[in-house]
Enzyme design. Sequence first.
Site, mmCIF file in Angstrom:
data_model
loop_
_atom_site.group_PDB
_atom_site.id
_atom_site.type_symbol
_atom_site.label_atom_id
_atom_site.label_comp_id
_atom_site.label_asym_id
_atom_site.label_seq_id
_atom_site.Cartn_x
_atom_site.Cartn_y
_atom_site.Cartn_z
ATOM 1 N N THR A 85 57.313 68.442 52.370
ATOM 2 C CA THR A 85 57.921 67.399 51.467
ATOM 3 C C THR A 85 57.923 67.777 49.813
ATOM 4 O OG1 THR A 85 58.472 66.335 53.885
ATOM 5 C CG2 THR A 85 58.967 65.527 51.644
ATOM 6 N N ASN A 106 51.482 68.899 49.256
ATOM 7 C CA ASN A 106 51.864 67.223 49.213
ATOM 8 C C ASN A 106 51.313 66.867 48.567
ATOM 9 O OD1 ASN A 106 53.947 66.823 50.625
ATOM 10 N ND2 ASN A 106 53.173 66.309 52.750
#
Length: 557
Positions: A85, A106
């Site tokens: 992400t 991340n």
Amino acid sequence: MTRWYSKMTALCAAAAMFGVLPGAAAAADAGPSTPAPKLVVLVSVDQFSTDLFQQYRSHFTGGLRRLTEGVVFPNGYQSHAATETCPGHSTLMTGDRPARTGIIANDWYSFRGPRPGKIYCAEDESKGSYKSYVPSDVHLKVPTLGERLKAADPDVRTVSVAGKDRAAIMMGGHAVDELWFWKDGQGFISYEGRTAPAAVKAVNEAALAEIAKPAKEYAEPEWCKAIDMPVAVERRDDVLTVGDGRFARQPGPKAEAQWRASPAFDAAIVDLAVRLIKDMKLGHGKSVDVLTVGASATDYIGHSYGTEGSEMCIQVANLDRTLGKLVAALDATGVDYVLALSADHGGNDIPERERLRGMPMAARVDDGLVSENLGKKVAPLGVDGAELLFGGGNGDVWVGPTVAGSWRTKVVNETLALYRADPQVAAVYTAAEVAAAPVPTGAPDAWSLLDRARASFDPDRSGDMVVFLKPRITAIPSKPATYIATHGSPWDYDRRVPILFWRKGLTGFEQPLSVETVDIMPTLASQLGFKLAPGEVDGRCLDLNGGAGDTCAATAQ
């Protein structure tokens, strides 16, 4: 922050010299005399792979349908290996790959600095702990489009809203007028010291009240029934049945997590974006406004239920409707806006269901490849009691700080040998091998694994080695504790995402050849008439005119 504003002041001066401050004429279908849009909107749908987009495309009737009537690049690539992400969102509005943004994952490990150990990509580790971190933009090394525009013209307003802090921060950047992201138990929050406007208060009140109530099943579209089939997944403490769920929910300690992993979460995120559009009168300011929206529910649903059951089918149908509300709100402003949509990464289904559907090679990673367990195999080399390896799965592996000198060489060599001998491992490279590789160029679908690793490599943050599991090997061991599916691999099911553009007056077309998510930012900049120097970002402007015209010509150097 001072260094960023100094850099942005220099960029502003350069922009003024070339006569390309926001408000300049921009290129749409009508040619370079077309005025620049007054509002730029980027939507990122977390874990919205090209596979999902194509699977359900024929059923779109709402916001996704509008976007498919514009310019469609179905084979966009988050071209790097670290398909997570934070890295993915860092590419969308900067035009740079993780090797340049500094957002390599991340999380990463650093054994020096104010807090040695595990570092979260969107925290300031000089404050708080990893588990009680302070959200921050300090790790993002490059400016976003909104920052560049704001440095050139202080009247530019930037707004970033998302379900995850790392999504909102990486798309918004270092100079954001409104930045809001969800925190469990509190609702949408921002950096400490920021006052919540009425829109945030209203959405939080409604969302928290919704979480506290029972939720009925969502209606299942007829076209979802073909994949509605229960599949059992054995977890650490129970057996979870997925594939036929419809998001019914009861109040209790799990209610908020279940709400996040449902279409209701995206509805709340978009509700907040719509309220801010209206309350701030975005698009009606003195200059251009920039809005980024991170729809996070698809990712939570993919992790919790996999990508090929009724849950994801229902989610995509509701996402289409929810984005329709956003498009309606944008239309209601009456301003000229350009809308783009993409994703931070794709995703892979649960191996238990993949094996039922023609993929016998699908499996969960062997427990022996978990870094803690692999480290125990290496421990007899002479490093007593120390945790040797950190990270792992698909991605970076760090050798612990207690390993030095000849011990370190032995540990690295033995670890490499163990990885390379394992039948689930596709490749492993040392940091030196990755650093020596040239920066990749050309079509991202033709890149080697080493190219993909190089695009994610930062010499100050990346691990001592990077390991890639073979395709369809899920980097979650057997009997998972919570999440049952994931992403993060270098394979195209995790790299491939749609890239869509819509603007009134833009004639739609589709280009099936591969492009990159780093191309989004320079393409939007071109719509604004905002020039970037050659090589200033990794991406390139995509021509949104399917005919003889060229929407990139006005800002070409």
